[in-house]
Scaffold this motif. Structure first.
Motif, PDB file in Angstrom:
ATOM      1  N   UNK A 104     -92.792 -41.083  35.844  1.00  0.00           N
ATOM      2  CA  UNK A 104     -91.888 -40.670  37.076  1.00  0.00           C
ATOM      3  C   UNK A 104     -90.761 -42.337  37.002  1.00  0.00           C
ATOM      4  N   UNK A 105     -90.458 -42.408  35.961  1.00  0.00           N
ATOM      5  CA  UNK A 105     -89.365 -43.302  36.607  1.00  0.00           C
ATOM      6  C   UNK A 105     -88.337 -42.996  35.846  1.00  0.00           C
ATOM      7  N   UNK A 106     -86.820 -43.411  35.933  1.00  0.00           N
ATOM      8  CA  UNK A 106     -85.506 -43.409  35.291  1.00  0.00           C
ATOM      9  C   UNK A 106     -85.634 -43.102  34.044  1.00  0.00           C
ATOM     10  N   UNK A 107     -86.146 -44.522  33.648  1.00  0.00           N
ATOM     11  CA  UNK A 107     -86.751 -44.738  31.807  1.00  0.00           C
ATOM     12  C   UNK A 107     -87.473 -43.558  31.718  1.00  0.00           C
ATOM     13  N   UNK A 108     -88.072 -43.100  31.552  1.00  0.00           N
ATOM     14  CA  UNK A 108     -89.450 -42.222  30.787  1.00  0.00           C
ATOM     15  C   UNK A 108     -88.287 -41.143  31.496  1.00  0.00           C
ATOM     16  N   UNK A 109     -87.701 -40.881  32.408  1.00  0.00           N
ATOM     17  CA  UNK A 109     -86.830 -38.848  32.222  1.00  0.00           C
ATOM     18  C   UNK A 109     -85.518 -39.194  30.950  1.00  0.00           C
ATOM     19  N   UNK A 110     -85.231 -40.864  30.940  1.00  0.00           N
ATOM     20  CA  UNK A 110     -84.564 -40.618  30.047  1.00  0.00           C
ATOM     21  C   UNK A 110     -84.596 -40.474  28.610  1.00  0.00           C
ATOM     22  N   UNK A 111     -86.275 -40.889  28.143  1.00  0.00           N
ATOM     23  CA  UNK A 111     -87.192 -40.859  26.941  1.00  0.00           C
ATOM     24  C   UNK A 111     -86.954 -39.032  26.748  1.00  0.00           C
ATOM     25  N   UNK A 112     -87.481 -38.739  27.834  1.00  0.00           N
ATOM     26  CA  UNK A 112     -87.113 -37.360  27.266  1.00  0.00           C
ATOM     27  C   UNK A 112     -86.643 -36.673  26.922  1.00  0.00           C
ATOM     28  N   UNK A 113     -85.749 -37.173  28.451  1.00  0.00           N
ATOM     29  CA  UNK A 113     -83.918 -36.028  28.173  1.00  0.00           C
ATOM     30  C   UNK A 113     -83.536 -36.301  26.439  1.00  0.00           C
ATOM     31  N   UNK A 114     -83.911 -37.875  26.282  1.00  0.00           N
ATOM     32  CA  UNK A 114     -83.146 -37.565  24.331  1.00  0.00           C
ATOM     33  C   UNK A 114     -84.025 -36.223  23.453  1.00  0.00           C
ATOM     34  N   UNK A 115     -85.336 -36.071  24.015  1.00  0.00           N
ATOM     35  CA  UNK A 115     -85.943 -34.980  23.159  1.00  0.00           C
ATOM     36  C   UNK A 115     -85.689 -33.355  22.880  1.00  0.00           C
ATOM     37  N   UNK A 116     -84.596 -33.859  24.146  1.00  0.00           N
ATOM     38  CA  UNK A 116     -84.114 -32.205  24.248  1.00  0.00           C
ATOM     39  C   UNK A 116     -82.988 -31.894  23.216  1.00  0.00           C
ATOM     40  N   UNK A 117     -82.876 -30.458  22.858  1.00  0.00           N
ATOM     41  CA  UNK A 117     -81.737 -29.692  21.957  1.00  0.00           C
ATOM     42  C   UNK A 117     -80.395 -30.159  22.691  1.00  0.00           C
ATOM     43  N   UNK A 118     -79.512 -30.800  21.878  1.00  0.00           N
ATOM     44  CA  UNK A 118     -77.675 -31.109  22.078  1.00  0.00           C
ATOM     45  C   UNK A 118     -77.864 -32.057  23.500  1.00  0.00           C
ATOM     46  N   UNK A 119     -78.964 -32.670  23.945  1.00  0.00           N
ATOM     47  CA  UNK A 119     -78.762 -33.458  25.227  1.00  0.00           C
ATOM     48  C   UNK A 119     -78.140 -34.813  25.048  1.00  0.00           C
ATOM     49  N   UNK A 120     -77.268 -35.410  25.784  1.00  0.00           N
ATOM     50  CA  UNK A 120     -76.659 -36.522  25.946  1.00  0.00           C
ATOM     51  C   UNK A 120     -77.874 -37.738  25.401  1.00  0.00           C
ATOM     52  N   UNK A 121     -77.517 -38.742  24.958  1.00  0.00           N
ATOM     53  CA  UNK A 121     -78.527 -39.725  24.410  1.00  0.00           C
ATOM     54  C   UNK A 121     -78.210 -41.251  24.832  1.00  0.00           C
ATOM     55  N   UNK A 122     -78.715 -41.402  26.682  1.00  0.00           N
ATOM     56  CA  UNK A 122     -78.424 -42.077  26.742  1.00  0.00           C
ATOM     57  C   UNK A 122     -79.127 -43.744  27.540  1.00  0.00           C
ATOM     58  N   UNK A 123     -80.189 -43.761  25.967  1.00  0.00           N
ATOM     59  CA  UNK A 123     -80.807 -45.129  25.787  1.00  0.00           C
ATOM     60  C   UNK A 123     -79.897 -46.052  26.047  1.00  0.00           C
ATOM     61  N   UNK A 124     -79.272 -46.674  25.187  1.00  0.00           N
ATOM     62  CA  UNK A 124     -78.213 -47.604  25.305  1.00  0.00           C
ATOM     63  C   UNK A 124     -77.233 -47.878  26.975  1.00  0.00           C
ATOM     64  N   UNK A 125     -77.132 -46.335  27.148  1.00  0.00           N
ATOM     65  CA  UNK A 125     -76.601 -46.705  29.162  1.00  0.00           C
ATOM     66  C   UNK A 125     -77.822 -47.282  29.945  1.00  0.00           C
ATOM     67  N   UNK A 126     -79.081 -46.802  29.036  1.00  0.00           N
ATOM     68  CA  UNK A 126     -80.030 -47.397  30.441  1.00  0.00           C
ATOM     69  C   UNK A 126     -79.922 -48.698  30.028  1.00  0.00           C
ATOM     70  N   UNK A 127     -80.171 -48.903  28.813  1.00  0.00           N
ATOM     71  CA  UNK A 127     -80.281 -50.644  28.219  1.00  0.00           C
ATOM     72  C   UNK A 127     -78.911 -51.209  29.034  1.00  0.00           C
TER      73      UNK A 127
END
Length: 202
Positions: A104-127
């Motif tokens: 239940x961390x922000x990083x894990x939420x961003x990862x899970x979000x990236x797996x959804x269809x048409x969801x924004x890819x925010x990994x670079x934003x997090x880094x």
């Protein structure tokens, strides 16, 4: 997590051998909402802690500072332990929220979000957030790992220092990223304005 910044920015940051599942859109939305509530509480730890330290603020005039300090000194048994407890909670919980790879961390939420269809890819934003706020995050890691979570007898004056301005910027950047993630579900997170008791939407 180690306290150095390099591990935060490596490409394998997102490779988790234990994470084989994919959450549903509803589950990701609920996780983001839960993180929003957690961040709301963490930011309030910070705001209250800051208020208790107003007598250290050079922007506060001498008379106000003296009166404020007098009130605190009259009830040291309450205010000093409260201030210390708030700083401990702020450090440990904000570190877990923004740095850790917990379920239940922000990083894990961003990862899970990236797996959804048409969801924004925010990994670079997090880094980018980690890189921009690296001093405040190093401060959190140092105090969490060497003082609050593990009493190592370290001289805290030798740990990485951070400023009120850096923490304000960190909270602003976290909220911006969290709202970007929540926007996929047509929602946003509500927070308190620093100078108001009214809820505002960033």
């Amino acid at each position: 997590w180690r306290t150095e910044m390099d591990p935060f920015l490596r490409d394998n940051l997102w490779k988790d051998k234990n994470m084989t599942k994919k959450l549903s859109a509803d589950a990701v939305n609920k996780l983001l909402n839960k993180l929003g509530r957690q961040l709301f509480n963490i930011e309030n730890y910070y705001l209250i802690y800051s208020e208790l330290g107003l007598h250290y603020n050079k922007a506060v005039n001498a008379d106000s500072s003296k009166a404020y300090l007098g009130a605190i000194n009259s009830h040291k048994g309450f205010f000093i332990p409260t201030q210390n407890a708030l700083r401990s909670a702020l450090t440990v919980e904000l570190h877990q929220f923004i740095v850790a790879n917990d379920e239940e961390s922000l990083q894990k939420a961003i990862v899970y979000l990236s797996m959804l269809e048409n969801a924004p890819g925010l990994k670079n934003d997090y880094k980018a957030l980690l890189s921009k706020n690296k001093n405040a995050i190093k401060h959190l890691s140092d105090f969490r790992n060497k003082y609050f979570a593990h009493k190592s007898g370290v001289d805290t004056s030798k740990l990485v220092a951070s400023s009120d301005k850096e923490f304000q910027e960190l909270f602003t950047d976290i909220k911006e990223l969290l709202n970007k993630a929540s926007s996929h579900f047509d929602s946003a997170t509500w927070f308190f304005d620093r100078d108001s008791t009214d809820a505002v939407k960033d």
